[in-house]
Design a protein around this motif. Structure first.
Motif, mmCIF file in Angstrom:
data_model
loop_
_atom_site.group_PDB
_atom_site.id
_atom_site.type_symbol
_atom_site.label_atom_id
_atom_site.label_comp_id
_atom_site.label_asym_id
_atom_site.label_seq_id
_atom_site.Cartn_x
_atom_site.Cartn_y
_atom_site.Cartn_z
ATOM 1 N N UNK A 46 61.779 -31.410 -33.220
ATOM 2 C CA UNK A 46 61.063 -30.133 -33.082
ATOM 3 C C UNK A 46 59.664 -30.231 -33.687
ATOM 4 N N UNK A 47 59.568 -30.837 -34.884
ATOM 5 C CA UNK A 47 58.261 -30.971 -35.545
ATOM 6 C C UNK A 47 57.328 -31.853 -34.720
ATOM 7 N N UNK A 48 57.862 -32.935 -34.158
ATOM 8 C CA UNK A 48 57.036 -33.827 -33.332
ATOM 9 C C UNK A 48 56.499 -33.075 -32.113
ATOM 10 N N UNK A 49 57.358 -32.327 -31.432
ATOM 11 C CA UNK A 49 56.913 -31.633 -30.221
ATOM 12 C C UNK A 49 55.928 -30.499 -30.562
ATOM 13 N N UNK A 50 56.136 -29.827 -31.704
ATOM 14 C CA UNK A 50 55.146 -28.825 -32.134
ATOM 15 C C UNK A 50 53.811 -29.507 -32.418
ATOM 16 N N UNK A 51 53.870 -30.654 -33.076
ATOM 17 C CA UNK A 51 52.634 -31.396 -33.392
ATOM 18 C C UNK A 51 51.928 -31.864 -32.114
ATOM 19 N N UNK A 52 52.691 -32.191 -31.088
ATOM 20 C CA UNK A 52 52.085 -32.547 -29.791
ATOM 21 C C UNK A 52 51.224 -31.379 -29.289
ATOM 22 N N UNK A 53 51.769 -30.169 -29.373
ATOM 23 C CA UNK A 53 51.014 -28.984 -28.935
ATOM 24 C C UNK A 53 49.752 -28.813 -29.784
ATOM 25 N N UNK A 54 49.906 -29.006 -31.095
ATOM 26 C CA UNK A 54 48.750 -28.852 -31.998
ATOM 27 C C UNK A 54 47.666 -29.873 -31.655
ATOM 28 N N UNK A 55 48.087 -31.136 -31.487
ATOM 29 C CA UNK A 55 47.107 -32.196 -31.209
ATOM 30 C C UNK A 55 46.312 -31.869 -29.946
ATOM 31 N N UNK A 56 47.019 -31.485 -28.890
ATOM 32 C CA UNK A 56 46.331 -31.237 -27.618
ATOM 33 C C UNK A 56 45.409 -30.015 -27.733
ATOM 34 N N UNK A 57 45.916 -28.965 -28.375
ATOM 35 C CA UNK A 57 45.123 -27.734 -28.479
ATOM 36 C C UNK A 57 43.900 -27.937 -29.388
ATOM 37 N N UNK A 58 44.145 -28.489 -30.576
ATOM 38 C CA UNK A 58 43.081 -28.563 -31.588
ATOM 39 C C UNK A 58 42.022 -29.605 -31.223
ATOM 40 N N UNK A 59 42.421 -30.656 -30.478
ATOM 41 C CA UNK A 59 41.413 -31.660 -30.112
ATOM 42 C C UNK A 59 40.490 -31.162 -28.999
ATOM 43 N N UNK A 60 40.763 -29.951 -28.518
ATOM 44 C CA UNK A 60 39.828 -29.328 -27.570
ATOM 45 C C UNK A 60 39.951 -29.836 -26.143
ATOM 46 N N UNK A 61 40.997 -30.588 -25.848
ATOM 47 C CA UNK A 61 41.182 -31.074 -24.484
ATOM 48 C C UNK A 61 41.637 -29.919 -23.591
ATOM 49 N N UNK A 62 41.251 -29.984 -22.346
ATOM 50 C CA UNK A 62 41.642 -28.917 -21.427
ATOM 51 C C UNK A 62 42.446 -29.520 -20.285
ATOM 52 N N UNK A 63 43.718 -29.786 -20.499
ATOM 53 C CA UNK A 63 44.536 -30.423 -19.461
ATOM 54 C C UNK A 63 44.590 -29.582 -18.184
ATOM 55 N N UNK A 64 44.658 -30.266 -17.047
ATOM 56 C CA UNK A 64 44.622 -29.547 -15.763
ATOM 57 C C UNK A 64 45.869 -28.704 -15.554
ATOM 58 N N UNK A 65 47.037 -29.319 -15.813
ATOM 59 C CA UNK A 65 48.292 -28.558 -15.669
ATOM 60 C C UNK A 65 48.605 -27.830 -16.978
ATOM 61 N N UNK A 66 49.448 -26.810 -16.857
ATOM 62 C CA UNK A 66 49.945 -26.098 -18.039
ATOM 63 C C UNK A 66 50.920 -26.996 -18.807
ATOM 64 N N UNK A 67 50.810 -26.981 -20.133
ATOM 65 C CA UNK A 67 51.758 -27.708 -20.969
ATOM 66 C C UNK A 67 52.603 -26.685 -21.710
ATOM 67 N N UNK A 68 53.920 -26.797 -21.550
ATOM 68 C CA UNK A 68 54.847 -25.811 -22.129
ATOM 69 C C UNK A 68 55.827 -26.507 -23.062
ATOM 70 N N UNK A 69 55.955 -25.952 -24.257
ATOM 71 C CA UNK A 69 56.976 -26.445 -25.177
ATOM 72 C C UNK A 69 58.162 -25.488 -25.156
ATOM 73 N N UNK A 70 59.374 -26.056 -25.212
ATOM 74 C CA UNK A 70 60.587 -25.246 -25.372
ATOM 75 C C UNK A 70 61.377 -25.810 -26.543
ATOM 76 N N UNK A 71 61.620 -24.965 -27.533
ATOM 77 C CA UNK A 71 62.483 -25.347 -28.650
ATOM 78 C C UNK A 71 63.800 -24.603 -28.443
#
Ligand SMILES: [Zn+2]
Length: 517
Positions: free
Chosen positions: A340-365
């Protein structure tokens, strides 16, 4: 002038274009900086295990942890974060207090933990212990024991074999094991690398295997209760001194184990059994105070999204997930706080690094994974169609991939392709930049018993990460030692960063990942 302004405009447009659409090395470099140099993954897992663990499904503690996760995701600026309910009749159950001791022929503190969803003791109880090895033939048990169990504690099952601990408790996959898995040509080989049901499908596994596991002791326990027995002590071969209260599934409404039922350490079990072999009947003193309640509002999956930036592709989704619930005897640090912590951190990394991925990225815990994937299954039935019906909702087609993490805290070594050969060259290329970390090993093999199974069943490309086992199977899994001490920082940082890079690349592709036929 005209030509110069044209050049200027062209240059401006070009710079503008580059600034929103990163080249792959630029994007991965941002991900690496965020994931390796500014990591928050250990802070997340410390909160999840020490502050918000354990997280047994259905409990108030689970819900409090879910609220923390939602708030934390929101604090990074994700576009949406919300709960989805997954079960109306899944019960919460909590331990308030307990103690188990042998008080004769000598004093021994018994290393114990109650199994989940078992009844309280009505205060301190004391009684002699007897041993019943096997209750498969209940008629035989009834014939032998009727009228003889009043006030007794039952030592149940056979003693684990002696274990001199010559084998290491913690291991990483050897190069030979990895190479053998890579050479697999079928999804269900006779010796799989991970936990596999072979070719058994999800419906059959849930209806036949899980159902029989769920009810296997019911008739025996009802007999013990009717006979006036006081409690039951069982064990699993988890040495040294480890307690493993795993696998009671009485979580649906009011379906509780009718008498106090404890897991005890193999060594304590061994001694109690040897005493009975010598004709000595140990006297057991114990108490157990538990609370059982139904609060359907506690039963939530936690969902959050980073909306895609491409007007056409943003309706398509790359999903990542991990189960958020845990068993109850420890913090649930590796099962599955780590995932869970790894997948939350994945969301943080992508969001905070300012990248704008083309598709939506969704986390489900997910909630309720430990109760036969009840959380992810409810999600799939709501969004993709009923499990046993053939009609599927349109949303199935919008999910490009689902990546799951639930094999402890060990480093990623690659991906189980779950029979989807078409994905092999794509993942190979995406993971190539991280080959120096030895995370890019692909095997066609299936692995099972967690939430990606559900997505795989709906023909969504669903994958589970290959992880070094460390001490997951020998010490941690569903035991009283699933704690933060066994979560290695470097492994967690590698996992979050590499999965962020993988997910970003899947979200950037021109097309969805190829489906299995
Ligand atoms: Zn798990």
């Amino acid at each position: 002038m005209k030509t110069i302004s044209k050049i200027f405009i062209a240059a401006f447009l070009f710079v503008g274009f580059v600034s929103i659409s990163q080249t792959k090395p630029q994007a991965l470099s941002k991900i690496n900086t965020e994931g390796f140099q500014k990591s928050q993954v250990m802070s997340l897992i410390t909160d999840l295990s020490d502050v918000y663990g354990p997280r047994l499904a259905g409990t108030n503690q689970y819900y409090t942890a879910a609220e923390w996760a939602k708030k934390t995701l929101e604090s990074w600026g994700v576009d949406k974060a919300y709960f989805e309910k997954y079960c109306d009749d899944c019960m919460g159950w909590e331990v308030k207090s307990f103690n188990v001791e042998m008080i004769a022929p000598a004093y021994m503190k018994i290393q114990a933990y109650p199994y989940a969803w078992t009844e309280s003791s009505n205060g301190v109880q004391t009684g002699d212990m007897i041993w019943i090895e096997n209750h498969d033939d209940l008629d035989k048990v009834k014939k032998q024991w009727s009228g003889k169990l009043q006030g007794k504690t039952i030592l149940m099952g056979s003693a684990p074999e002696q274990n001199m601990l010559f084998d290491p408790l913690s291991t990483r996959y050897t190069q030979d094991q990895i190479e053998e898995a890579k050479k697999s040509i079928v999804p269900a080989p006779s010796k799989p690398l991970g936990w596999s049901t072979g070719n058994v499908d999800l419906v059959e596994d849930l209806e036949v295997n899980f159902q029989s596991l769920k009810t296997k002791d019911d008739a025996f326990f009802a007999f013990l209760k009717a006979e006036g027995a006081l409690s039951i002590l069982g064990t699993s071969p988890f040495f040294p001194g480890i307690v493993h209260p795993s696998g009671t599934y009485n979580y649906r409404e009011r379906d509780v184990k009718p008498i106090p039922y404890f897991a005890i350490s193999p060594e304590n079990f061994g001694k109690l059994k040897r005493l009975t072999d010598r004709g000595i009947s140990p006297k057991i003193k114990f108490n157990l105070e538990t609370e059982l309640y139904l609060k359907p509002e506690n039963n939530v999956n936690i969902i959050a999204e980073i909306t895609g930036s491409d007007p056409k592709l943003k309706d398509e989704v790359v999903m990542i997930g991990a189960h958020f619930d845990s068993w109850h005897a420890a913090s649930g640090a590796t099962d599955n706080g780590a995932g869970s912590a790894v997948m939350m951190e994945v969301m943080r990394i992508i969001k905070v690094s300012g990248l704008k991925p083309k598709r939506t990225i969704r986390i489900a815990l997910w909630g309720g994974e430990e109760q036969a994937v009840v959380g992810s299954l409810a999600y799939a039935e709501k969004h993709y169609g009923k499990l046993k019906e053939t009609t599927r909702k349109k949303e199935v087609e919008l999910i490009s991939a689902y990546i799951n993490m639930d094999n402890g805290a060990g480093q990623m070594r690659g991906i189980y392709l779950q029979g989807n050969e078409a994905v092999r060259p794509i993942f190979q290329e995406m993971l190539e930049p991280y080959s120096y970390l030895d995370v890019n090993n692909l095997t066609v093999q299936n692995t099972n018993y967690t939430d990606h199974d559900v997505f795989d069943y709906y023909k969504i490309p669903g994958f589970q990460i290959i992880q070094d086992p460390l001490n997951y199977n020998t010490v941690m899994h569903h035991t009283n030692l699933d704690v933060l001490e066994y979560v290695p920082e470097r492994d967690m940082m590698v996992n979050a960063t590499v999965i962020a890079a993988l997910v970003y690349q899947i979200a950037e592709r021109d097309s969805r990942l190829p489906r299995e036929e």
